[in-house]
Scaffold this motif. Structure first.
Motif, PDB file in Angstrom:
ATOM      1  N   ILE A 194      -4.888   4.350  -2.851  1.00  0.00           N
ATOM      2  CA  ILE A 194      -6.347   4.522  -2.853  1.00  0.00           C
ATOM      3  C   ILE A 194      -6.765   5.916  -3.301  1.00  0.00           C
ATOM      4  O   ILE A 194      -7.958   6.239  -3.273  1.00  0.00           O
ATOM      5  N   GLY A 195      -5.840   6.734  -3.749  1.00  0.00           N
ATOM      6  CA  GLY A 195      -6.255   8.040  -4.260  1.00  0.00           C
ATOM      7  C   GLY A 195      -5.104   9.021  -4.227  1.00  0.00           C
ATOM      8  O   GLY A 195      -4.060   8.764  -3.622  1.00  0.00           O
ATOM      9  N   TYR A 231      -3.768  11.571  -2.697  1.00  0.00           N
ATOM     10  CA  TYR A 231      -3.543  12.333  -1.481  1.00  0.00           C
ATOM     11  C   TYR A 231      -2.621  11.469  -0.642  1.00  0.00           C
ATOM     12  O   TYR A 231      -2.457  10.283  -0.934  1.00  0.00           O
ATOM     13  N   LEU A 259       0.863  -1.182   0.000  1.00  0.00           N
ATOM     14  CA  LEU A 259       0.000   0.000   0.000  1.00  0.00           C
ATOM     15  C   LEU A 259       0.892   1.222   0.000  1.00  0.00           C
ATOM     16  O   LEU A 259       1.631   1.448   0.973  1.00  0.00           O
ATOM     17  N   THR A 260       0.852   1.990  -1.053  1.00  0.00           N
ATOM     18  CA  THR A 260       1.716   3.150  -1.180  1.00  0.00           C
ATOM     19  C   THR A 260       1.084   4.185  -2.098  1.00  0.00           C
ATOM     20  O   THR A 260       0.401   3.824  -3.057  1.00  0.00           O
ATOM     21  N   ALA A 320      -5.659   2.574   4.040  1.00  0.00           N
ATOM     22  CA  ALA A 320      -5.802   2.103   2.660  1.00  0.00           C
ATOM     23  C   ALA A 320      -6.050   0.589   2.631  1.00  0.00           C
ATOM     24  O   ALA A 320      -6.889   0.100   1.866  1.00  0.00           O
ATOM     25  N   ILE A 341      -0.617  -0.672  -4.628  1.00  0.00           N
ATOM     26  CA  ILE A 341      -1.914  -0.006  -4.728  1.00  0.00           C
ATOM     27  C   ILE A 341      -1.896   1.304  -3.958  1.00  0.00           C
ATOM     28  O   ILE A 341      -1.357   1.382  -2.856  1.00  0.00           O
ATOM     29  N   LEU A 385      -1.568   9.753   2.953  1.00  0.00           N
ATOM     30  CA  LEU A 385      -1.961   9.345   4.303  1.00  0.00           C
ATOM     31  C   LEU A 385      -0.716   9.158   5.153  1.00  0.00           C
ATOM     32  O   LEU A 385       0.389   9.047   4.630  1.00  0.00           O
TER      33      LEU A 385
HETATM   34 CL1  6GU Z   1      -1.862   3.147  -0.010  1.00  0.00          CL
HETATM   35  N1  6GU Z   1      -0.637   4.937   1.506  1.00  0.00           N
HETATM   36  C1  6GU Z   1      -0.396   6.179   1.910  1.00  0.00           C
HETATM   37  N2  6GU Z   1       0.515   6.398   2.864  1.00  0.00           N
HETATM   38  N3  6GU Z   1      -0.997   7.247   1.380  1.00  0.00           N
HETATM   39  C2  6GU Z   1      -1.896   7.002   0.428  1.00  0.00           C
HETATM   40  C3  6GU Z   1      -2.209   5.725  -0.028  1.00  0.00           C
HETATM   41  C4  6GU Z   1      -1.546   4.690   0.539  1.00  0.00           C
HETATM   42  N4  6GU Z   1      -3.150   5.823  -0.987  1.00  0.00           N
HETATM   43  C5  6GU Z   1      -3.401   7.117  -1.107  1.00  0.00           C
HETATM   44  N5  6GU Z   1      -2.655   7.840  -0.268  1.00  0.00           N
END
Ligand code: 6GU
Length: 267
Positions: free
Chosen positions: A157-158, A160, A111-112, A168, A155, A162
């Motif tokens: 998720i958008g 921005y 997840l990144t 995610a 993957i 996190l």
């Molecule tokens: Cl999967 N990780 C982080 N750190 N930020 C994100 C993300 C994942 N997807 C969207 N922004």
């Protein structure tokens, strides 16, 4: 379906899995989420999981050893290192699912924010597996060798950023598991969703027929199912055209749908 989640903060997953549909899916045996604390696999008295980046600059980087050790211990991949090493020779930027990896039984997903943008089609693809591994990043990122030699997919998720991949991962678990038969109470399941058809959903109404002077569209009270179906389809097309015209390029449209859209454009 089983998810193995590798994270430095397993506590983040606790309450989301203890409510509503995910809770029910776990209780009924349709969903299993195994949380693995990456720190448990880190060496030394301090069990360090991050380190300074080579080349300098700010931020910390997640070290490769604890993550490789954790994933290999849990998934039993030690024997497959040679095969795993081949994974970075594909031409797909995000190493798209698995057809390239006949030796990989299931996806190992990082997840990144640099990953492939998650969408409904990816949820459908992932729902075909009985097991998926999710690796959650923290700090400024992962040592590149984790992407190159351990993950099969990445993957996001958008667009921005996190503080970590945990939220995610929960999004992926939720979107995927609700597609499995039996997880949703409704027998039509996920097939009516926004995005399932490639269009946004039509507007919904329930009782009362009039609320504060606002009436439910008469057609919905008419009992004429064919008319209701057409109205809903047109509302879905209208809403998609107004809010997400980008989706119309990929949606499956009938001749009638196209005629309706042409009329919208003319108006
Ligand atoms: Cl999967 N990780 C982080 N750190 N930020 C994100 C993300 C994942 N997807 C969207 N922004």
């Amino acid at each position: 379906m089983r998810f193995d989640v590798f994270t430095l903060f397993p506590g983040i997953f606790e309450s989301p899995l203890k409510e509503s549909m995910l809770k029910r899916a776990i209780e009924s045996g349709l969903l299993e989420v195994q949380l693995h604390n990456i720190r448990d696999y880190a060496e030394g008295r301090h069990q360090v999981t991050d380190d300074y980046p080579y080349g300098g600059g700010g931020g910390m980087v997640m070290k490769p050893e604890p993550i490789f050790t954790a994933v290999e211990a849990v998934l039993g991949l030690e024997m497959r290192n040679a095969e795993l090493g081949m994974r970075n020779e594909t031409d797909s930027e995000f190493r798209t699912p698995h057809s390239e990896f006949p030796n990989s039984d299931f996806p190992i997903i990082l997840l990144t924010p640099q990953g492939r943008p998650f969408d409904q089609q990816m949820a459908v693809e992932l729902a075909q597996y009985d097991r998926v591994a999710l690796i959650c990043g923290r700090y400024e990122g992962f040592d590149e060798r984790i992407r190159e030699h351990l993950a099969t997919d990445e993957i996001s998720i958008g667009d921005y950023v996190l503080t970590g991949g945990e939220l995610a991962a929960l999004v992926v678990v939720d979107a995927v598991i609700r597609l499995k038969p039996g997880v949703l109470g409704d027998p039509t399941g996920a097939s009516d969703d926004s995005h399932a058809s490639g269009l946004l959903e039509y507007p919904h109404f329930t009782r009362p027929p009039e609320f504060r002077g606002w009436r439910v569209p008469e057609i919905l009270l008419s009992g004429d199912h064919a008319k209701v179906d057409r109205w809903r389809r047109e509302q879905a097309l209208l809403r998609t055209w107004r809010r997400r015209p980008d989706l119309l390029d990929r949606a499956e449209l009938s001749e009638l749908d196209r005629a309706f859209l042409r009329q919208l454009v003319q108006e």
